[in-house]
Design a protein around this motif. Structure first.
Motif, mmCIF file in Angstrom:
data_model
loop_
_atom_site.group_PDB
_atom_site.id
_atom_site.type_symbol
_atom_site.label_atom_id
_atom_site.label_comp_id
_atom_site.label_asym_id
_atom_site.label_seq_id
_atom_site.Cartn_x
_atom_site.Cartn_y
_atom_site.Cartn_z
ATOM 1 N N MET A 261 9.183 7.274 10.624
ATOM 2 C CA MET A 261 8.629 6.596 9.442
ATOM 3 C C MET A 261 7.171 6.973 9.176
ATOM 4 S SD MET A 261 10.429 2.852 9.635
ATOM 5 C CE MET A 261 10.661 2.646 7.878
ATOM 6 N N LYS A 262 6.602 7.733 10.079
ATOM 7 C CA LYS A 262 5.179 8.098 9.959
ATOM 8 C C LYS A 262 4.889 8.807 8.628
ATOM 9 C CE LYS A 262 1.541 10.849 12.193
ATOM 10 N NZ LYS A 262 1.196 11.691 13.360
ATOM 11 N N LYS A 263 5.684 9.826 8.317
ATOM 12 C CA LYS A 263 5.455 10.618 7.101
ATOM 13 C C LYS A 263 5.547 9.732 5.854
ATOM 14 C CE LYS A 263 6.990 14.755 4.700
ATOM 15 N NZ LYS A 263 8.142 15.552 4.326
ATOM 16 N N GLN A 264 6.603 8.910 5.809
ATOM 17 C CA GLN A 264 6.814 8.008 4.669
ATOM 18 C C GLN A 264 5.622 7.061 4.505
ATOM 19 O OE1 GLN A 264 10.366 5.631 5.063
ATOM 20 N NE2 GLN A 264 10.056 4.554 3.115
ATOM 21 N N PHE A 265 5.099 6.577 5.625
ATOM 22 C CA PHE A 265 4.002 5.609 5.623
ATOM 23 C C PHE A 265 2.711 6.270 5.112
ATOM 24 C CE2 PHE A 265 0.619 3.073 7.643
ATOM 25 C CZ PHE A 265 1.049 1.783 7.397
ATOM 26 N N ILE A 266 2.382 7.415 5.705
ATOM 27 C CA ILE A 266 1.119 8.080 5.343
ATOM 28 C C ILE A 266 1.158 8.618 3.910
ATOM 29 C CG2 ILE A 266 -0.375 10.070 5.868
ATOM 30 C CD1 ILE A 266 0.364 9.549 8.879
ATOM 31 N N GLU A 267 2.251 9.284 3.555
ATOM 32 C CA GLU A 267 2.357 9.826 2.194
ATOM 33 C C GLU A 267 2.436 8.712 1.149
ATOM 34 O OE1 GLU A 267 5.597 12.583 2.002
ATOM 35 O OE2 GLU A 267 4.549 14.120 3.191
ATOM 36 N N GLY A 268 3.128 7.624 1.501
ATOM 37 C CA GLY A 268 3.221 6.474 0.592
ATOM 38 C C GLY A 268 1.849 5.876 0.322
ATOM 39 N N GLY A 269 1.026 5.725 1.393
ATOM 40 C CA GLY A 269 -0.315 5.178 1.240
ATOM 41 C C GLY A 269 -1.184 6.047 0.360
ATOM 42 N N VAL B 186 0.825 -1.217 0.000
ATOM 43 C CA VAL B 186 0.000 0.000 0.000
ATOM 44 C C VAL B 186 0.858 1.266 0.000
ATOM 45 C CG1 VAL B 186 -1.858 1.245 1.210
ATOM 46 C CG2 VAL B 186 -1.832 -1.256 1.224
ATOM 47 N N CYS B 187 1.985 1.232 0.750
ATOM 48 C CA CYS B 187 2.778 2.459 0.923
ATOM 49 C C CYS B 187 4.032 2.504 0.059
ATOM 50 C CB CYS B 187 3.167 2.621 2.392
ATOM 51 S SG CYS B 187 1.759 2.542 3.511
ATOM 52 N N GLY B 188 4.306 1.422 -0.680
ATOM 53 C CA GLY B 188 5.452 1.419 -1.579
ATOM 54 C C GLY B 188 6.799 1.286 -0.894
ATOM 55 N N PHE B 189 6.834 0.772 0.332
ATOM 56 C CA PHE B 189 8.103 0.578 1.042
ATOM 57 C C PHE B 189 8.929 -0.492 0.336
ATOM 58 C CE2 PHE B 189 7.713 2.105 5.719
ATOM 59 C CZ PHE B 189 6.959 3.222 5.334
ATOM 60 N N THR B 190 10.241 -0.394 0.454
ATOM 61 C CA THR B 190 11.119 -1.491 0.020
ATOM 62 C C THR B 190 11.057 -2.576 1.103
ATOM 63 O OG1 THR B 190 13.036 -0.623 1.199
ATOM 64 C CG2 THR B 190 12.702 0.123 -1.083
ATOM 65 N N GLY B 191 11.564 -3.767 0.777
ATOM 66 C CA GLY B 191 11.601 -4.838 1.775
ATOM 67 C C GLY B 191 12.382 -4.421 3.012
ATOM 68 N N VAL C 163 -7.641 8.221 6.120
ATOM 69 C CA VAL C 163 -7.667 6.767 6.397
ATOM 70 C C VAL C 163 -6.275 6.313 6.848
ATOM 71 C CG1 VAL C 163 -7.997 4.465 5.391
ATOM 72 C CG2 VAL C 163 -9.561 6.324 4.795
ATOM 73 N N MET C 164 -5.249 6.801 6.174
ATOM 74 C CA MET C 164 -3.877 6.416 6.524
ATOM 75 C C MET C 164 -3.499 6.928 7.918
ATOM 76 S SD MET C 164 -2.783 4.474 4.167
ATOM 77 C CE MET C 164 -1.194 4.240 4.927
ATOM 78 N N GLU C 165 -3.926 8.145 8.233
ATOM 79 C CA GLU C 165 -3.624 8.704 9.559
ATOM 80 C C GLU C 165 -4.299 7.904 10.668
ATOM 81 O OE1 GLU C 165 -4.698 12.818 9.018
ATOM 82 O OE2 GLU C 165 -2.599 13.411 8.627
ATOM 83 N N LYS C 166 -5.559 7.527 10.414
ATOM 84 C CA LYS C 166 -6.295 6.723 11.407
ATOM 85 C C LYS C 166 -5.627 5.347 11.574
ATOM 86 C CE LYS C 166 -9.885 5.215 13.920
ATOM 87 N NZ LYS C 166 -9.387 3.922 14.340
ATOM 88 N N PHE C 167 -5.210 4.751 10.433
ATOM 89 C CA PHE C 167 -4.546 3.445 10.490
ATOM 90 C C PHE C 167 -3.224 3.548 11.252
ATOM 91 C CE2 PHE C 167 -1.960 -0.101 8.930
ATOM 92 C CZ PHE C 167 -2.848 -1.156 9.115
ATOM 93 N N TRP C 168 -2.499 4.653 11.036
ATOM 94 C CA TRP C 168 -1.226 4.849 11.746
ATOM 95 C C TRP C 168 -1.461 4.942 13.258
ATOM 96 C CZ3 TRP C 168 3.763 4.305 10.702
ATOM 97 C CH2 TRP C 168 4.676 4.787 11.634
ATOM 98 N N GLU C 169 -2.524 5.640 13.661
ATOM 99 C CA GLU C 169 -2.869 5.731 15.097
ATOM 100 C C GLU C 169 -3.119 4.346 15.677
ATOM 101 O OE1 GLU C 169 -6.056 8.422 16.187
ATOM 102 O OE2 GLU C 169 -5.224 9.954 14.851
#
Length: 332
Positions: A139-147, A113-118, A157-163
Motif C-alpha cells: 500500500m506504500k505506493k498508493q499512499f505516497i502517490e495519493g498524498g 489526504v491520499c484519497g483512499f476509499t473507506g 513529506v509523504m515518504e517521511k510520513f510513511w517511514e
C-alpha cells in the motif's frame, strides 16, 4: 449514603473527578495505578475525557520509548510547539497536538489526504494493527502517490510520513479500544472522588486475601484522610465497611487470618439482637462450634475484643473463656 448511582449516566465533565486525577491520587483506579502513570497524570493535568483516552493509548512501551508520550504532555501544556508534517494532516492530528496516537488517525489521513476509499483505509488500519508488513509495503505506493496527487502534499513529506508510519505500526492503538478503557477508568475515578471511604472499603474487600495490596490501599487511605480502624466485634462485618457518618473504615473480619466467613456470619447472626455488652454476653450468644479457639485467638490478636480488655489478659485466659462458652451452650 442512600444514593442509587447509575454509572452509565454520570457526567463526563465532573470537576471533582478531574481534580483528583490531576493530583495523581489514582490507587484503585483502573489503568491509572502505576507510579509512572501517576507522574504523567500530574504532568498532563487531564481536564476532559479525551485526555484520558489519549493517556491510555500513550502509556505503553512503544509510545513511551519513542518519546510520543512526553511530546503529547508538553504540547498540551504549551511547553513544546505543535507542529504538523503538513497542514493537510491537521484535521486528523489536531486533537492530539500533532502527535500520531491512534490507528483511526491513519485511516482519516489515508482518506482525506491520499484519497483512499473507506475499505482501503480499513485495510491499511488492519495491516498496521496486526503488523502485516507485506500488506503495508503493497500500500506504500498508493499512499505516497495519493498524498501527492490527491492531497497536494510533496512526495518527500509523504515518504517521511510513511517511514514514521512504519515505526508507528509497532505500537499503534485503536481509539475505540482506548475509549472503552478510558470510560472504566473515569467511572472508577468518579466513584473514588465522590465516595472515597465507600470506594476504598469496596477496593479492600476485593483484595481481602492479598496482604501486599491491602498494605498499598491502607496507605492510600491514610494519604487521602481516611482512618482504617482495626476490627471490632460490635462494628465489623464480613467485608470492609464504612463507619456510619464518619470518614473511617472498619477492617473486615473475613480478611483476618484463621477467621472464616462462616465464623463471621455466626457472630453477625448473634449480633442481630443487639451489640455485645460484655465478654460474657458474647460467649453466651455465639456458638462455640462455629467460632472456635483459633478464630477467637485471631480476633483477640487483631484487636476485635479491645473494648473488653487488654489483648494479653484475654489471650492468657482463653481457656477460661472457651470453657464458659461451652458451659453456656450446654445450658441453653
Amino acid at each position: 449514603y442512600k444514593t442509587d448511582i447509575d454509572i452509565t449516566t454520570i457526567p463526563l465533565d465532573d470537576k471533582k473527578t478531574y481534580e483528583m486525577l490531576q493530583r495523581g491520587e489514582t490507587t484503585g483506579i483502573f489503568q491509572f495505578e502505576s507510579s509512572g502513570m501517576k507522574r504523567y497524570l500530574k504532568e498532563l493535568r487531564p481536564a476532559d475525557f479525551n485526555d484520558l483516552i489519549a493517556m491510555g493509548a500513550l502509556y505503553r512501551p512503544g509510545p513511551l520509548g519513542a518519546g510520543l508520550t512526553d511530546s503529547f504532555v508538553k504540547r498540551k501544556n504549551g511547553q513544546e510547539k505543535v507542529v504538523y508534517a503538513h497542514e493537510k494532516f491537521k484535521g486528523a492530528l489536531g486533537s492530539t497536538f500533532g502527535v500520531l496516537v491512534y490507528q483511526e488517525q491513519v485511516m482519516r489521513i489515508s482518506r482525506d489526504v491520499c484519497g483512499f476509499t473507506g475499505g482501503d483505509a480499513d485495510t491499511l488500519r488492519k495491516a498496521i494493527g496486526k503488523k502485516k508488513r507485506d500488506v503495508m509495503i503493497k500500500m506504500k505506493k498508493q499512499f505516497i502517490e495519493g498524498g501527492e496527487q490527491f492531497g497536494g502534499v510533496p512526495k518527500s513529506v509523504m515518504e517521511k510520513f510513511w517511514e514514521d508510519l512504519m515505526g508507528f505500526a509497532d505500537y499503534a492503538f485503536n481509539k475505540s479500544h482506548s475509549s472503552c478503557y478510558g470510560l472504566i477508568s473515569y467511572q472508577t475515578a468518579y466513584l473514588k472522588a465522590h465516595y472515597p471511604a465507600a470506594f476504598m472499603a469496596a477496593l479492600m474487600t476485593s483484595d481481602y486475601d492479598d496482604i501486599d495490596r491491602l498494605t498499598i490501599e491502607m496507605n492510600e487511605c491514610q494519604h487521602i484522610g481516611i482512618d482504617v480502624l482495626p476490627p471490632d466485634i460490635n462494628e465489623s462485618f464480613v467485608e470492609f465497611a464504612v463507619v456510619p457518618g464518619k470518614e473511617q473504615i472498619r477492617f473486615g473480619m473475613s480478611a483476618i487470618k484463621n477467621v472464616g466467613i462462616g465464623a463471621v456470619e455466626e457472630i453477625l447472626r448473634a449480633r442481630a439482637d443487639g451489640n455485645f455488652a460484655s465478654l460474657e454476653d458474647f460467649f453466651s450468644r455465639v456458638s462455640s462450634r462455629s467460632v472456635n479457639r483459633k478464630t477467637i485467638e485471631s480476633l483477640i490478636k487483631t484487636g476485635a475484643f479491645d473494648r473488653f480488655g487488654s489483648r494479653s489478659l484475654l489471650l492468657n485466659n482463653i481457656d477460661t473463656l472457651l470453657a464458659y462458652s461451652q458451659k453456656k451452650q450446654k445450658e441453653q
